[in-house]
Write an enzyme that holds these catalytic residues in place. Sequence first.
Site, PDB file in Angstrom:
ATOM      1  N   HIS A  90       0.930  -1.199   0.026  1.00  0.00           N
ATOM      2  CA  HIS A  90      -0.104   0.052  -0.113  1.00  0.00           C
ATOM      3  C   HIS A  90       0.872   1.215  -0.214  1.00  0.00           C
ATOM      4  O   HIS A  90       0.057   2.402   0.016  1.00  0.00           O
ATOM      5  CB  HIS A  90      -0.973   0.128   1.227  1.00  0.00           C
ATOM      6  CG  HIS A  90      -0.342   0.524   2.478  1.00  0.00           C
ATOM      7  ND1 HIS A  90       0.443  -0.385   3.202  1.00  0.00           N
ATOM      8  CD2 HIS A  90      -0.185   1.742   3.058  1.00  0.00           C
ATOM      9  CE1 HIS A  90       1.087   0.116   4.355  1.00  0.00           C
ATOM     10  NE2 HIS A  90       0.603   1.250   4.071  1.00  0.00           N
TER      11      HIS A  90
HETATM   12  C1  UD1 Z   1      -2.189   5.939   5.307  1.00  0.00           C
HETATM   13  C2  UD1 Z   1      -1.001   6.635   5.861  1.00  0.00           C
HETATM   14  C3  UD1 Z   1       0.071   5.628   5.741  1.00  0.00           C
HETATM   15  C4  UD1 Z   1       0.033   4.296   6.631  1.00  0.00           C
HETATM   16  C5  UD1 Z   1      -1.475   3.682   6.171  1.00  0.00           C
HETATM   17  C6  UD1 Z   1      -1.835   2.634   6.776  1.00  0.00           C
HETATM   18  C7  UD1 Z   1      -0.640   9.137   5.458  1.00  0.00           C
HETATM   19  C8  UD1 Z   1       0.401  10.014   4.599  1.00  0.00           C
HETATM   20  N1  UD1 Z   1      -0.403   7.910   4.945  1.00  0.00           N
HETATM   21  O1  UD1 Z   1      -1.981   5.649   4.036  1.00  0.00           O
HETATM   22  O2  UD1 Z   1       1.238   6.203   6.436  1.00  0.00           O
HETATM   23  O3  UD1 Z   1       0.897   3.627   6.296  1.00  0.00           O
HETATM   24  O4  UD1 Z   1      -2.287   4.625   6.122  1.00  0.00           O
HETATM   25  O5  UD1 Z   1      -2.706   1.715   6.020  1.00  0.00           O
HETATM   26  O6  UD1 Z   1      -1.320   9.434   6.347  1.00  0.00           O
HETATM   27  N2  UD1 Z   1      -9.189   4.622   1.605  1.00  0.00           N
HETATM   28  C9  UD1 Z   1     -10.768   3.958   1.409  1.00  0.00           C
HETATM   29  N3  UD1 Z   1     -11.107   3.485   2.544  1.00  0.00           N
HETATM   30  C10 UD1 Z   1     -10.479   3.423   3.786  1.00  0.00           C
HETATM   31  C11 UD1 Z   1      -9.107   4.198   3.905  1.00  0.00           C
HETATM   32  C12 UD1 Z   1      -8.862   4.464   2.613  1.00  0.00           C
HETATM   33  O7  UD1 Z   1     -11.248   4.045   0.427  1.00  0.00           O
HETATM   34  O8  UD1 Z   1     -11.025   2.935   4.856  1.00  0.00           O
HETATM   35  C13 UD1 Z   1      -8.803   5.111   0.277  1.00  0.00           C
HETATM   36  C14 UD1 Z   1      -8.829   6.395   0.433  1.00  0.00           C
HETATM   37  O9  UD1 Z   1     -10.116   7.212   0.341  1.00  0.00           O
HETATM   38  C15 UD1 Z   1      -7.684   7.107  -0.324  1.00  0.00           C
HETATM   39  C16 UD1 Z   1      -6.794   6.058  -0.472  1.00  0.00           C
HETATM   40  O10 UD1 Z   1      -7.493   4.832   0.099  1.00  0.00           O
HETATM   41  O11 UD1 Z   1      -8.367   7.464  -1.787  1.00  0.00           O
HETATM   42  C17 UD1 Z   1      -5.701   6.174   0.658  1.00  0.00           C
HETATM   43  O12 UD1 Z   1      -5.926   6.546   1.778  1.00  0.00           O
HETATM   44  P1  UD1 Z   1      -4.887   7.623   2.869  1.00  0.00           P
HETATM   45  O13 UD1 Z   1      -5.569   7.421   4.199  1.00  0.00           O
HETATM   46  O14 UD1 Z   1      -4.819   8.796   1.999  1.00  0.00           O
HETATM   47  O15 UD1 Z   1      -3.536   6.963   2.738  1.00  0.00           O
HETATM   48  P2  UD1 Z   1      -2.965   5.383   2.852  1.00  0.00           P
HETATM   49  O16 UD1 Z   1      -2.580   4.866   1.798  1.00  0.00           O
HETATM   50  O17 UD1 Z   1      -4.267   4.403   3.670  1.00  0.00           O
HETATM   51  N1  UDP Z   2      -3.342  -5.358   9.119  1.00  0.00           N
HETATM   52  C1  UDP Z   2      -4.629  -5.755   9.451  1.00  0.00           C
HETATM   53  N2  UDP Z   2      -5.286  -6.197   8.291  1.00  0.00           N
HETATM   54  C2  UDP Z   2      -4.799  -6.223   7.095  1.00  0.00           C
HETATM   55  C3  UDP Z   2      -3.607  -5.784   6.800  1.00  0.00           C
HETATM   56  C4  UDP Z   2      -2.858  -5.155   7.885  1.00  0.00           C
HETATM   57  O1  UDP Z   2      -4.791  -5.981  10.796  1.00  0.00           O
HETATM   58  O2  UDP Z   2      -5.587  -6.628   6.218  1.00  0.00           O
HETATM   59  C5  UDP Z   2      -2.698  -4.820  10.335  1.00  0.00           C
HETATM   60  C6  UDP Z   2      -1.037  -5.154  10.282  1.00  0.00           C
HETATM   61  O3  UDP Z   2      -1.053  -6.540  11.029  1.00  0.00           O
HETATM   62  C7  UDP Z   2      -0.697  -4.282  11.120  1.00  0.00           C
HETATM   63  C8  UDP Z   2      -1.145  -2.975  10.803  1.00  0.00           C
HETATM   64  O4  UDP Z   2      -2.304  -3.541  10.017  1.00  0.00           O
HETATM   65  O5  UDP Z   2      -0.737  -4.468  12.638  1.00  0.00           O
HETATM   66  C9  UDP Z   2      -0.300  -2.495   9.671  1.00  0.00           C
HETATM   67  O6  UDP Z   2      -1.052  -1.449   8.941  1.00  0.00           O
HETATM   68  P1  UDP Z   2      -0.585  -1.018   7.614  1.00  0.00           P
HETATM   69  O7  UDP Z   2       0.264  -1.905   6.732  1.00  0.00           O
HETATM   70  O8  UDP Z   2      -1.781  -0.469   6.895  1.00  0.00           O
HETATM   71  O9  UDP Z   2       0.369   0.405   7.825  1.00  0.00           O
HETATM   72  P2  UDP Z   2       1.824   0.773   8.033  1.00  0.00           P
HETATM   73  O10 UDP Z   2       2.117  -0.192   9.359  1.00  0.00           O
HETATM   74  O11 UDP Z   2       2.458   0.508   6.884  1.00  0.00           O
HETATM   75  O12 UDP Z   2       1.610   2.096   8.360  1.00  0.00           O
END
Ligand code: UD1
Ligand code: UDP
Length: 358
Positions: free
Chosen positions: A204
Amino acid sequence: MQKILTIIGARPQFIKASVVSKIIQQSEGVEEIVLHTGQHFDTNMSDVFFNQLGIPKPGVQLDIHGGNHGEMTGRMLIEIERALLEKKPDRVLVYGDTNSTLAGALAAAKLHIPVAHVEAGLRSFNMQMPEEINRILTDQVSDLLFCPTTAAVTNLSNEGFNNKPAKVTQVGDVMQDAALLFAEKASRPVGGALPDNFVLATLHRAENTDSPVRLAEIVSALNEIHVKQAPVVLPLHPRTRKLIAQQGLSLDVHLIDPVGYFEMVWLLDHCDLVLTDSGGVQKEAFFFGKACVTMRDQTEWVELVEAGANELVGANTSRIINAVKRDLGRRVSDSEQLYGGGEAASRIVEELVSLGRG
Ligand code: UD1
Ligand code: UDP
């Protein structure tokens, strides 16, 4: 009674905060209000963690997600400031490095509310990553910096934190607390058969998903591994789902929807290798004794690479495939207790309680 306002919004923050919230609930002299920014909002990216992990229901629920970084962070700043003025906490607690982290820390600091940062001091030294900007700025405005690792303490020391009034403490990693606490709740994901002897993959990170070249290289590696080496089980993050579709790529592995934490723990426990670009999942591979191949050029968790438990392979198809060949089935062990052994949350709350209302 010390009033702490915890600001969370993204999946990994729910998992991190859950273990600290549990200890706060058992402690005298401190109470917690949870503010959810709304950054992650799908049921399987948010509610599932509140339900499974017993996180207190948010006292403040915002609904801010999507948009560019500045827009998301700016909207959070406005609404978090409003909530802080209303709730008047003695301290704000933030986690990790997302836009919710930075907005929370900045809103509090501007109101002269002390900020405690859990996962302080981590650095990738790559300023192209939104997370690197978020964590550096959050550390700068925090007065309590809870570091997970020795490397994090060293980073802060190199940035001159020894000469600042802020207090730096190495407490260990709350994600290890969570892995230990919830391991016994491991639960096989429902909704279809899963292959045996699989590679658990997650994908991601913006630097991978937002680059058509990197994304195509990774997809090509995953597809080949799935056919030639071992089935790849991939709970697909909504960001990646969107971008794969936009790029017209075909990801032909065993795709599942994002899973709850108990299901993730089951996958970590049953897989033969972890292949990821996540921050948290790199460490969870280690906690569950599995080798990890990390599809990034840097990691904040350098001790895993030094210990030989994690290999950085970037987004290059053949490097990914060759690393998986080498590491499939390899077991690793945490003989040196690199992440504090599961006591991080109690150390954090002990420190918060000892400070009282300041
Ligand atoms: C964010 C964090 C990242 C973290 C990740 C964990 C920032 C800059 N990035 O990235 O550090 O590793 O979360 O997973 O804060 N979306 C959905 N449904 C959801 C959540 C997100 O559709 O429940 C979509 C959003 O609308 C957007 C995209 O996913 O289009 C990205 O979501 P966003 O929260 O901006 O960043 P992440 O890639 O999730
Ligand atoms: N995780 C989860 N379900 C999933 C994928 C990840 O519960 O389908 C958990 C994972 O075990 C870890 C956390 O989410 O505890 C990590 O989140 P993510 O990879 O989204 O973010 P990052 O750690 O890179 O910020």
